[in-house]
Structure formats: C-alpha cells, structure tokens
Write a protein that holds these residues in place. Structure first.
Motif, PDB file in Angstrom:
ATOM      1  N   ASN B 191       0.823  -1.208   0.000  1.00  0.00           N
ATOM      2  CA  ASN B 191       0.000   0.000   0.000  1.00  0.00           C
ATOM      3  C   ASN B 191       0.863   1.266   0.000  1.00  0.00           C
ATOM      4  OD1 ASN B 191      -2.270  -1.592   0.026  1.00  0.00           O
ATOM      5  ND2 ASN B 191      -2.602  -1.421   2.242  1.00  0.00           N
ATOM      6  N   GLY B 192       1.915   1.240   0.817  1.00  0.00           N
ATOM      7  CA  GLY B 192       2.802   2.399   0.868  1.00  0.00           C
ATOM      8  C   GLY B 192       3.479   2.630  -0.477  1.00  0.00           C
ATOM      9  N   ALA B 193       3.913   1.542  -1.111  1.00  0.00           N
ATOM     10  CA  ALA B 193       4.583   1.679  -2.408  1.00  0.00           C
ATOM     11  C   ALA B 193       3.632   2.253  -3.454  1.00  0.00           C
ATOM     12  CB  ALA B 193       5.121   0.321  -2.862  1.00  0.00           C
ATOM     13  N   ALA B 194       2.404   1.749  -3.476  1.00  0.00           N
ATOM     14  CA  ALA B 194       1.434   2.251  -4.459  1.00  0.00           C
ATOM     15  C   ALA B 194       1.187   3.743  -4.244  1.00  0.00           C
ATOM     16  CB  ALA B 194       0.126   1.471  -4.339  1.00  0.00           C
ATOM     17  N   ARG B 195       1.095   4.160  -2.981  1.00  0.00           N
ATOM     18  CA  ARG B 195       0.899   5.580  -2.685  1.00  0.00           C
ATOM     19  C   ARG B 195       2.115   6.405  -3.099  1.00  0.00           C
ATOM     20  NH1 ARG B 195      -2.254   7.299   1.775  1.00  0.00           N
ATOM     21  NH2 ARG B 195      -3.831   5.796   2.382  1.00  0.00           N
ATOM     22  N   GLY B 196       3.303   5.850  -2.895  1.00  0.00           N
ATOM     23  CA  GLY B 196       4.516   6.575  -3.261  1.00  0.00           C
ATOM     24  C   GLY B 196       4.602   6.802  -4.763  1.00  0.00           C
ATOM     25  N   PHE B 197       4.275   5.766  -5.531  1.00  0.00           N
ATOM     26  CA  PHE B 197       4.307   5.920  -6.993  1.00  0.00           C
ATOM     27  C   PHE B 197       3.269   6.939  -7.450  1.00  0.00           C
ATOM     28  CE2 PHE B 197       5.977   1.338  -6.956  1.00  0.00           C
ATOM     29  CZ  PHE B 197       7.297   1.761  -7.033  1.00  0.00           C
ATOM     30  N   ALA B 198       2.096   6.914  -6.798  1.00  0.00           N
ATOM     31  CA  ALA B 198       1.058   7.887  -7.154  1.00  0.00           C
ATOM     32  C   ALA B 198       1.499   9.300  -6.783  1.00  0.00           C
ATOM     33  CB  ALA B 198      -0.253   7.529  -6.452  1.00  0.00           C
ATOM     34  N   ALA B 199       2.109   9.440  -5.598  1.00  0.00           N
ATOM     35  CA  ALA B 199       2.532  10.773  -5.139  1.00  0.00           C
ATOM     36  C   ALA B 199       3.606  11.356  -6.052  1.00  0.00           C
ATOM     37  CB  ALA B 199       3.050  10.698  -3.707  1.00  0.00           C
ATOM     38  N   VAL B 217      -0.731  10.601   7.484  1.00  0.00           N
ATOM     39  CA  VAL B 217      -0.713   9.811   8.723  1.00  0.00           C
ATOM     40  C   VAL B 217      -1.468  10.557   9.827  1.00  0.00           C
ATOM     41  CG1 VAL B 217       0.740   8.892  10.569  1.00  0.00           C
ATOM     42  CG2 VAL B 217       1.383   8.521   8.183  1.00  0.00           C
ATOM     43  N   LEU B 218      -1.220  11.857   9.963  1.00  0.00           N
ATOM     44  CA  LEU B 218      -1.897  12.619  11.016  1.00  0.00           C
ATOM     45  C   LEU B 218      -3.405  12.630  10.802  1.00  0.00           C
ATOM     46  CD1 LEU B 218       0.525  15.618  11.646  1.00  0.00           C
ATOM     47  CD2 LEU B 218       0.239  13.529  12.986  1.00  0.00           C
ATOM     48  N   ALA B 219      -3.830  12.555   9.530  1.00  0.00           N
ATOM     49  CA  ALA B 219      -5.263  12.542   9.235  1.00  0.00           C
ATOM     50  C   ALA B 219      -5.851  11.142   9.337  1.00  0.00           C
ATOM     51  CB  ALA B 219      -5.505  13.109   7.834  1.00  0.00           C
ATOM     52  N   GLY B 220      -5.021  10.149   9.697  1.00  0.00           N
ATOM     53  CA  GLY B 220      -5.531   8.789   9.811  1.00  0.00           C
ATOM     54  C   GLY B 220      -5.769   8.126   8.476  1.00  0.00           C
ATOM     55  N   ARG B 221      -5.177   8.685   7.412  1.00  0.00           N
ATOM     56  CA  ARG B 221      -5.398   8.134   6.073  1.00  0.00           C
ATOM     57  C   ARG B 221      -4.239   7.281   5.595  1.00  0.00           C
ATOM     58  NH1 ARG B 221      -8.244  13.018   2.766  1.00  0.00           N
ATOM     59  NH2 ARG B 221      -6.549  12.542   1.365  1.00  0.00           N
ATOM     60  N   MET B 222      -3.125   7.283   6.342  1.00  0.00           N
ATOM     61  CA  MET B 222      -1.991   6.420   5.991  1.00  0.00           C
ATOM     62  C   MET B 222      -1.492   5.805   7.293  1.00  0.00           C
ATOM     63  SD  MET B 222       1.769   7.322   4.287  1.00  0.00           S
ATOM     64  CE  MET B 222       1.204   7.965   2.732  1.00  0.00           C
ATOM     65  N   LYS B 223      -1.094   4.524   7.222  1.00  0.00           N
ATOM     66  CA  LYS B 223      -0.582   3.861   8.418  1.00  0.00           C
ATOM     67  C   LYS B 223       0.914   4.147   8.578  1.00  0.00           C
ATOM     68  CE  LYS B 223      -2.159  -0.442   8.759  1.00  0.00           C
ATOM     69  NZ  LYS B 223      -2.543  -1.780   8.220  1.00  0.00           N
ATOM     70  N   GLY B 224       1.358   4.126   9.831  1.00  0.00           N
ATOM     71  CA  GLY B 224       2.775   4.356  10.091  1.00  0.00           C
ATOM     72  C   GLY B 224       3.663   3.386   9.346  1.00  0.00           C
ATOM     73  N   GLY B 225       3.185   2.153   9.176  1.00  0.00           N
ATOM     74  CA  GLY B 225       3.964   1.151   8.464  1.00  0.00           C
ATOM     75  C   GLY B 225       4.096   1.418   6.975  1.00  0.00           C
ATOM     76  N   GLU B 226       3.275   2.323   6.459  1.00  0.00           N
ATOM     77  CA  GLU B 226       3.349   2.646   5.030  1.00  0.00           C
ATOM     78  C   GLU B 226       4.360   3.744   4.738  1.00  0.00           C
ATOM     79  OE1 GLU B 226      -0.543   3.304   3.205  1.00  0.00           O
ATOM     80  OE2 GLU B 226      -1.463   2.044   4.731  1.00  0.00           O
ATOM     81  N   VAL B 227       4.824   4.443   5.786  1.00  0.00           N
ATOM     82  CA  VAL B 227       5.651   5.633   5.567  1.00  0.00           C
ATOM     83  C   VAL B 227       6.971   5.285   4.856  1.00  0.00           C
ATOM     84  CG1 VAL B 227       6.959   7.471   6.710  1.00  0.00           C
ATOM     85  CG2 VAL B 227       4.625   6.959   7.442  1.00  0.00           C
ATOM     86  N   GLY B 228       7.661   4.258   5.353  1.00  0.00           N
ATOM     87  CA  GLY B 228       8.930   3.867   4.732  1.00  0.00           C
ATOM     88  C   GLY B 228       8.746   3.443   3.280  1.00  0.00           C
ATOM     89  N   PRO B 229       7.845   2.491   2.997  1.00  0.00           N
ATOM     90  CA  PRO B 229       7.616   2.098   1.606  1.00  0.00           C
ATOM     91  C   PRO B 229       7.155   3.273   0.728  1.00  0.00           C
ATOM     92  CG  PRO B 229       6.716   0.449   3.087  1.00  0.00           C
ATOM     93  CD  PRO B 229       7.152   1.602   3.945  1.00  0.00           C
ATOM     94  N   PHE B 230       6.345   4.165   1.301  1.00  0.00           N
ATOM     95  CA  PHE B 230       5.913   5.360   0.556  1.00  0.00           C
ATOM     96  C   PHE B 230       7.118   6.189   0.136  1.00  0.00           C
ATOM     97  CE2 PHE B 230       5.151   9.943   0.845  1.00  0.00           C
ATOM     98  CZ  PHE B 230       4.098  10.137  -0.041  1.00  0.00           C
ATOM     99  N   LEU B 231       7.988   6.482   1.095  1.00  0.00           N
ATOM    100  CA  LEU B 231       9.156   7.325   0.795  1.00  0.00           C
ATOM    101  C   LEU B 231      10.075   6.633  -0.201  1.00  0.00           C
ATOM    102  CD1 LEU B 231      10.021   8.685   4.346  1.00  0.00           C
ATOM    103  CD2 LEU B 231       9.155   9.996   2.389  1.00  0.00           C
ATOM    104  N   SER B 232      10.316   5.338   0.001  1.00  0.00           N
ATOM    105  CA  SER B 232      11.193   4.614  -0.912  1.00  0.00           C
ATOM    106  C   SER B 232      10.656   4.681  -2.337  1.00  0.00           C
ATOM    107  CB  SER B 232      11.311   3.161  -0.437  1.00  0.00           C
ATOM    108  OG  SER B 232      11.952   2.385  -1.412  1.00  0.00           O
TER     109      SER B 232
END
Lengths: 298, 298
Positions: B191-199, B217-232
């Motif tokens: 999920n994080g990776a898909a969001r990162g590619f979209a972003a 994350v603060l809005a409760g729309r992304m999980k903390g576990g998605e942050v690393g994969p999102f950034l990568s």
C-alpha cells in the motif's frame, strides 16, 4: 475594530504576543521560546499569563485571539481545521472560546485543511495569508515546511507544503555533503547561489542535482563555502518550480518573509522571472489577526 | 581469458574478493567490512593478503585486478578518471600497476568522469556496466548514490548520480517523518509503495510529495507502516523520472540489482511503463572485470 487586541502567534516551539492598538499599531510585543511543547497539561492559563500578562494589564479591555499550534490536538483546545476553500469569515466563525480566568475568554483560531488528492494542513499561516488582504493571488510563506496558498475571490482555495527548510538542514548538516561544506566567505554566497539556480534547471531533478555539490567540490570546481548557498538555492528553486507546476505560472507572488529568507526566496523568484511583493511576517500576522478578530465580534 | 583471475571490488566500507576460473565461474568468494577507510597508510599489501591471501594460494598464477575506491585519491594508488565517452579498452588501458609482494603485481582499474555541464564521477560501477556487455542501452545501478549510465556504440557515453538511497535514509530516520514511521506489517509495504508511486506523479515535486506522508498519517489516512515504503517508492520514482528526463525515454533498462533493491526498482520501472532486464551485481562485476582483464593482457 472597536478596541485593542491581544494576539498570540503560538507555535510548537515559540510564541509571540502582540498588543495591537485600535489603529492597528503594535504597542507591545513579547517573544518567548515557550511553544506548546513546553506547556504541561492544564498549564495554558499560566503560560498565557507568563507570555502576555503584562499586555493584559496594559489593556484589560482588549479582545484576545490565539493562532497557531495552540489550536492543535496537542495544544490548549483543538480548533478543528476549516476545509478549503475557506473565507476569512469562515475561519473567524470556527474560532473556539477558552477561559483564561473566571469571566475572561480568548478565542483560538482554527487551521485550514486542503484535499486536492493529497491531504495538507496549516495552523497559523492562514492568519498571515488573510493578513495580505488578497482578492486573488498566490502567497509563499518560506520556512522549515514552506506553505504556498492560492487565494481566489477572497477565499483561500488551495495550499501546499514543501519540506524545503528541513531537507536543506538534512543535506547541509547530515548528508555526505556536510563534510565538504564550509562557512561561506568572500563571494561564496553569491557564487553558490548562482550555481544552485543553474543546477535546478538540469533535467534530472533534485536527487541528481544535489550530488553535484560533492563532485564539483572534489573536482576543485566548487569551494566548500559555496555548498550551503548552492543547496539552499537549488532547493528554493525546486520549491518555486513545484509551486508553479501546481498552481500555474504567476508573474508575481506575495512573499511573506524577512531577513535571509526574504533574500533567498526573492533571489529564487527573480531567477524564475517572477516578481515578489514582500510582506514581513509580523505585519501579515497583525493585519490577519485584526481582520479575523473583526469577524469574531460581528 | 587464458588464466584464472582474482578480482576485488574494493569500496569505501566493504570489500569483495572473487577467484574466477578460466571459464568465468566464481570458484571462491570473500566478503569483508574492510573498506579502504579501514586501511592504514602503507597497509594495502597486508589488507589484500587478509582479504584474498587464500585465493592467491589457491591460484598463484591468477592475474589480479582491483576495482572501486581502492583507486581513488584516498585509496592505494590514484588511478585517474577516464573521461566519458569511454570504451572498455580505454578503461583497461588506464589501469595502474601496484606491487603486492616482490615480483607480484595487481592492476587497479580507473573510475570514470562525465562532464555534461555538471561534473560526475564513478568508481567501481563502470566495471559492472562493462559487464553488461551492452552495445547500446541504459543501465541503472541503485544504491546510496545510484548511478545511471548510457552506453552507445559499446562506449559509456554519459552517466549521472542520484542521492536516492541517502536521502531515503535521512527522511526515513532523521526527518519529522521518522516519528510517524513504523515497521511495515501486513499490506503496508504494497500500500505504501502504491501511494509513493502515485505521489511521484503529483506536479509539485519531491519537496511537496514527501510531506504528504506526515499529513496523511496525522489525518488517519496512511498507516505508520506505510511511511517507509511510501518514501522509498516516491524517491525511486523521482529518480527514474529524472533519469528519463536526462537520457530520454527508454522502453527497457538494464537494472543491476538483487534482493530488495531489484524489487523496489523493478516495481518503480513497471509503474513507469519501463521493462527491466535484471542482472545481479556479482554477475555484472565478474563479467566486467573479466572483460577488462582481457583488455589488460592484450
């Protein structure tokens, strides 16, 4: 604006308090490193007294308005975000009253949220944008997390954050480039800035352009003192280009900054062929909080 | 390729030694955290013996070739950069002989430099690119400082570095986003990776898109576990987009990676509609060093 105003810009790490006369002049100002993160639970009335007690005694009849992170979940009372597009009237109407002492109230202003696919929020900056008094325009508020806000028909329609200041700090002080960076001397600031603006035009983007500082220094083609100005200008130019891509090209923008920030963003905007209308943050805050306070008392 | 080969990929923090048979098979391999930064002045012959002494005893007749930072100014002997465009023959011809023990020599391979307005250098990666055996193509070597290299007519014509891995580490571990990031669990990585590619497709660029992790994350729309994969994924996608802008759109690229890197760059290339031809770094190094060693002995 029938009476004086005590206004606090109360952020995470710092607080600024102003006593503003009926005519809009700052009669007294207080600054302290007493941001909300240093206020214990239940400690806000006392923290306010420490910050602004003498302002209250100087003007007991003044209305009191608090802006910034003081209205966040981690602040005094959460003032929920107003969704964009947001008018000054809607921002004022969403203010939350808190009791300072028996019978004395202050109003905590809300922040704004924006959801144009990616969710974004601001707290405090909305007051500065309102203070610009724009009907239509684009405002840039540089900082650790810079904000750009679009105003149309007098409402803040969209905004976006950029991690420019924070990423500058990481690259300048904690990356492989930090070892090569020295304090600027002589023409280093100008030369580094010119190189940074040029590097921002390279097609491969920030991840590639930033590395240029390393290779250029190792090759003896860039001085260590140019590294910081290079990175700063590169990042500012990337932020400006990103904001133009998001909000559309503007021939002038409203820059809310002073000192070094006003200089570096002014130079970045000039390099991009954009004129800057500069307002100092204090002036924008004072004008904004007066405008919102007028909405509160209507 | 008339005799076996002992080849070292000797970098700043790590070294890998291979005994390669006449047929090109890796007969022995040694890995150690003994990069050049841990070798004292005058200590290279002893460090070589510690790394590869048993390989030499197993094949006393083997030619010895050293690639990587061992040929830098801070290494054993500086092997000056060969300027692009550079053929494998030119790289081999610029090798520098060093004496291991009386009568026994090794050859230190040079790195490459590229000056297309911005100066860039590589040491070690050129050997892997040569190992791909390309006549024309574009190679991607992911890492702390990823390299992309263009090959035309059998020569490395241009290349560029991207600070992707390093900036990922800074954002994931030292920025304001670090506090929100958690170890991925369940579907977080996907999920994080898909969001990162979209972003990465948002118009405002990396400085804006990275901040999205915080607000989501603060809005409760992304999980903390998605942050690393999102950034990568965001950073990998930015690197790929930057390389395409620099080298032109490619319908396939040669990806020199294995494990997690092969996965994340493979996903990033797929998201960009680019096919990946994957070669493991060891295979590319072995093929490259054999090819360059053949050039040395001609």
């Amino acid at each position: 604006m029938p009476k004086p105003l005590i206004a606090l810009d109360w952020g995470t790490t710092r607080a600024r308090a102003f006593l503003i006369s009926e005519a809009g002049e700052v009669a007294m100002r207080r600054m302290a490193d007493q941001g909300i993160q240093s206020v214990p639970a239940g400690g806000y009335p006392a923290a306010f007294e420490a910050l602004a007690g003498d302002l209250r005694r100087a003007a007991p009849e003044a209305a009191i308005v608090l802006a910034g992170m003081v209205g966040s979940r981690n602040g005094w009372v959460e003032a929920p975000y107003v969704a964009c597009p947001a008018s000054p009237e809607a921002i004022a109407a969403a203010g939350i009253a808190v009791e300072l002492t028996a019978g004395t109230h202050a109003t905590i202003l809300p922040g704004l949220s924006c959801d144009d696919g990616s969710f974004d929020v601001m707290r405090g900056e909305e007051t500065l944008v309102v203070g610009l008094g724009l009907t239509d325009g684009l405002a840039c508020l540089p900082g650790t997390h810079s904000k750009w806000a679009e105003v149309k028909g007098g409402r803040i329609t969209r905004f976006a954050s950029f991690m420019t200041g924070e990423i500058y700090g990481l690259l300048r002080n904690q990356s492989i480039l930090a070892r090569l960076a020295e304090e600027p001397a002589g023409d280093d600031a100008n030369n580094g800035a010119a190189r940074g603006f040029a590097a921002a035009k390279r097609p491969a983007g920030l991840l590639n352009a930033a590395f240029g500082a390393r290779t250029e220094v190792l090759a003896g083609r860039m001085k260590g003192g140019e590294v910081g100005p290079f990175l700063s200008s590169l990042l500012v130019a990337q932020e400006i280009a990103g904001a133009q891509a998001l909000f559309g090209a503007a021939n002038h923008i409203h820059l809310v900054a002073d000192g070094v920030m006003a200089e570096s963003y002014g130079a970045g905007l000039a390099a991009a062929g954009i004129a800057a209308v500069v307002t100092a943050p204090e002036a924008a805050f004072v004008a904004g909080v007066r405008r919102l306070a007028a909405g509160l008392t209507r």
